[in-house]
Design an enzyme around this catalytic site. Structure first.
Site, PDB file in Angstrom:
ATOM      1  N   HIS A  36       0.880  -1.179   0.076  1.00 16.76           N
ATOM      2  CA  HIS A  36       0.047   0.020  -0.056  1.00 16.76           C
ATOM      3  C   HIS A  36       0.855   1.385  -0.105  1.00 16.76           C
ATOM      4  CE1 HIS A  36       0.657  -0.815   4.559  1.00 16.76           C
ATOM      5  NE2 HIS A  36       0.763   0.664   4.459  1.00 16.76           N
TER       6      HIS A  36
ATOM      7  N   GLU B  81       8.226   1.260   4.441  1.00 14.43           N
ATOM      8  CA  GLU B  81       7.755   0.385   5.455  1.00 14.43           C
ATOM      9  C   GLU B  81       7.795  -1.013   5.238  1.00 14.43           C
ATOM     10  OE1 GLU B  81       3.208   0.524   6.243  1.00 14.43           O
ATOM     11  OE2 GLU B  81       3.593  -0.208   8.220  1.00 14.43           O
TER      12      GLU B  81
ATOM     13  N   HIS C 236       1.612  -1.138  15.226  1.00 13.31           N
ATOM     14  CA  HIS C 236       0.652  -0.153  14.979  1.00 13.31           C
ATOM     15  C   HIS C 236      -0.641  -0.735  15.965  1.00 13.31           C
ATOM     16  CE1 HIS C 236       2.380   2.704  12.185  1.00 13.31           C
ATOM     17  NE2 HIS C 236       2.232   1.608  11.276  1.00 13.31           N
TER      18      HIS C 236
ATOM     19  N   TYR D  52       9.677   1.653  10.045  1.00 13.28           N
ATOM     20  CA  TYR D  52       9.703   2.658   8.734  1.00 13.28           C
ATOM     21  C   TYR D  52      11.290   3.268   8.862  1.00 13.28           C
ATOM     22  CZ  TYR D  52       4.734   2.862   9.200  1.00 13.28           C
ATOM     23  OH  TYR D  52       3.437   2.412   9.363  1.00 13.28           O
TER      24      TYR D  52
ATOM     25  N   HIS E  54       4.851   7.062   2.911  1.00  9.96           N
ATOM     26  CA  HIS E  54       5.627   6.003   2.747  1.00  9.96           C
ATOM     27  C   HIS E  54       4.841   5.173   1.456  1.00  9.96           C
ATOM     28  CE1 HIS E  54       2.736   4.459   6.108  1.00  9.96           C
ATOM     29  NE2 HIS E  54       2.994   3.495   5.023  1.00  9.96           N
TER      30      HIS E  54
ATOM     31  N   HIS F 134      -5.561  -2.188   4.434  1.00 10.64           N
ATOM     32  CA  HIS F 134      -5.618  -0.879   3.637  1.00 10.64           C
ATOM     33  C   HIS F 134      -4.726  -1.312   2.192  1.00 10.64           C
ATOM     34  CE1 HIS F 134      -2.428  -0.754   6.309  1.00 10.64           C
ATOM     35  NE2 HIS F 134      -1.705   0.585   5.913  1.00 10.64           N
TER      36      HIS F 134
HETATM   37  C1  M3P Z   1       0.289   2.273   8.641  1.00 13.24           C
HETATM   38  C2  M3P Z   1       0.228   1.076   8.337  1.00 13.24           C
HETATM   39  C3  M3P Z   1      -0.437   6.477  10.695  1.00 13.24           C
HETATM   40  C4  M3P Z   1      -0.436   5.251  10.697  1.00 13.24           C
HETATM   41  C5  M3P Z   1       0.150   4.673   9.670  1.00 13.24           C
HETATM   42  C6  M3P Z   1      -0.241   3.187   9.369  1.00 13.24           C
HETATM   43  C7  M3P Z   1      -0.154   7.518   9.863  1.00 13.24           C
HETATM   44  O1  M3P Z   1       1.233   2.794   7.686  1.00 13.24           O
HETATM   45  O2  M3P Z   1       0.555   0.312   7.454  1.00 13.24           O
HETATM   46  O3  M3P Z   1      -0.696   0.272   9.163  1.00 13.24           O
HETATM   47  O4  M3P Z   1      -0.825   6.965  11.804  1.00 13.24           O
HETATM   48 FE    FE Z   2       1.612   1.565   6.321  1.00 12.14          FE
END
Ligand code: M3P
Ligand code: FE
Length: 311
Positions: free
Chosen positions: A154, A269, A250, A259, A218, A203
């Site tokens: 993504h 990432e 996350h 990252y 990213h 996503h």
């Molecule tokens: C990701 C992901 C932010 C979170 C980003 C999350 C911008 O990139 O791959 O789950 O808070």
């Molecule tokens: Fe991501």
């Protein structure tokens, strides 16, 4: 579920400052497979388990960033239908001829409200993953070279007016909102980040509200396991690759992630995990107060560089 319409993240064309340094980095450190170079000097790569000819295209330029991202649709009838639907919404499109990118068919290009060049295409030649289609082994030498992600997964893009992007993606392109992050209560809790899926991934594309248009946060590479993400961290250390954040997990989308920056300052990432949402699942919301743990679940840290630095 049936994956129709827009099928997947197809490609991202990245601007790099020095092609030879970048070619070595994407090939030998990230561990992509180099698949070609065109007359303009652009260099093409794929991740080892992708079958399409290319997913990352590098173009030498004076500044880093993303020229455009492209998503593969099911077939040419879908491409025509989506182009008509975009035009009916007043979104101007243009066709880029077959072959302008190596091994890639005609593309329908348009500009998003966030200032990004976005495109759809139906055809890109399959070169395979090197394992064959008859009694294949589970992996081969390309899976052991560098970090060796399995696919480009993504993109996360920063720009103004993500609400207008959301309308296009959900009402025209068939994506759905899997997760979102809200702004402060004082500001009326506008959505400041949206995670959109056209598949069973958490996503396929995400957007964050940002004053400057057309920015790349990213490109994300899928790893086959959390252990592979940790091995990618080792490879980053061995090669002195600057890390922005991680390894961590996350809260948003539950990915296990790192990252880091490529030699030009484009963030990438490497991630694994997450979950597989179905189309009937309700959207998950992160409040502004809860977002620290959305970003970095174990520590709840609001990493300043992660939130502010883009290319
Ligand atoms: C990701 C992901 C932010 C979170 C980003 C999350 C911008 O990139 O791959 O789950 O808070
Ligand atoms: Fe991501």
């Amino acid at each position: 579920m049936a994956i129709t319409g827009v099928m997947r993240t197809g490609h991202a064309q990245l601007r790099v400052l020095d092609m030879e340094v970048s070619r070595k980095f994407y090939r030998d450190v990230i561990g992509l497979v180099e698949t070609g170079e065109d007359a303009q000097g652009r260099v093409y790569f794929k991740a080892w388990d992708e079958r399409d000819h290319n997913s990352i295209v590098l173009r030498q330029a004076d500044s880093a960033g993303v020229d455009f991202v492209g998503y593969r649709v099911l077939d040419n009838a879908t491409l025509d239908q989506l182009e008509r639907a975009l035009k009916e919404r007043g979104i101007g499109t243009r066709r880029i001829p077959k072959g302008e990118m190596l091994e890639t068919g005609e593309r329908v290009r348009f500009n998003l409200p966030t200032g990004h060049e976005f495109e759809l295409y139906a055809e890109k030649n399959h070169v395979g993953n090197g394992l064959g289609l008859l009694n294949p082994p589970p992996w081969g030498k390309d899976a052991e070279h560098g970090m060796a992600p399995v696919r480009l997964d993504h993109c996360l893009l920063y720009g103004p007016n993500i609400a207008a992007n959301k309308t296009i993606f959900t009402e025209v392109l068939g994506f759905r909102l899997v997760e979102r992050v809200l702004g402060p209560v004082e500001a009326g809790e506008p959505e400041v980040a949206i995670f959109l899926s056209c598949s069973n991934k958490t996503h396929d594309i995400a957007f964050v509200e940002h004053p400057h248009p057309g920015k790349l946060h990213h490109v994300s590479f899928r790893m086959s396991s959390w252990e592979r993400v940790q091995r990618a961290a080792d490879i980053m250390g061995m090669n002195r690759v600057p890390i922005d954040m991680g390894p961590t997990r996350h809260g948003v989308t539950r990915g296990e992630t790192i990252y880091a920056w490529d030699p030009s300052g484009n963030r990438f990432e490497t991630f694994a995990g997450g979950y597989e949402p179905y189309p009937d699942w309700e959207t998950i919301t992160w409040t502004f107060e809860g977002f620290g743990h959305g970003l970095d679940y174990p520590t709840g840290t609001l990493h300043e560089s992660f939130l502010g630095v883009v290319s």
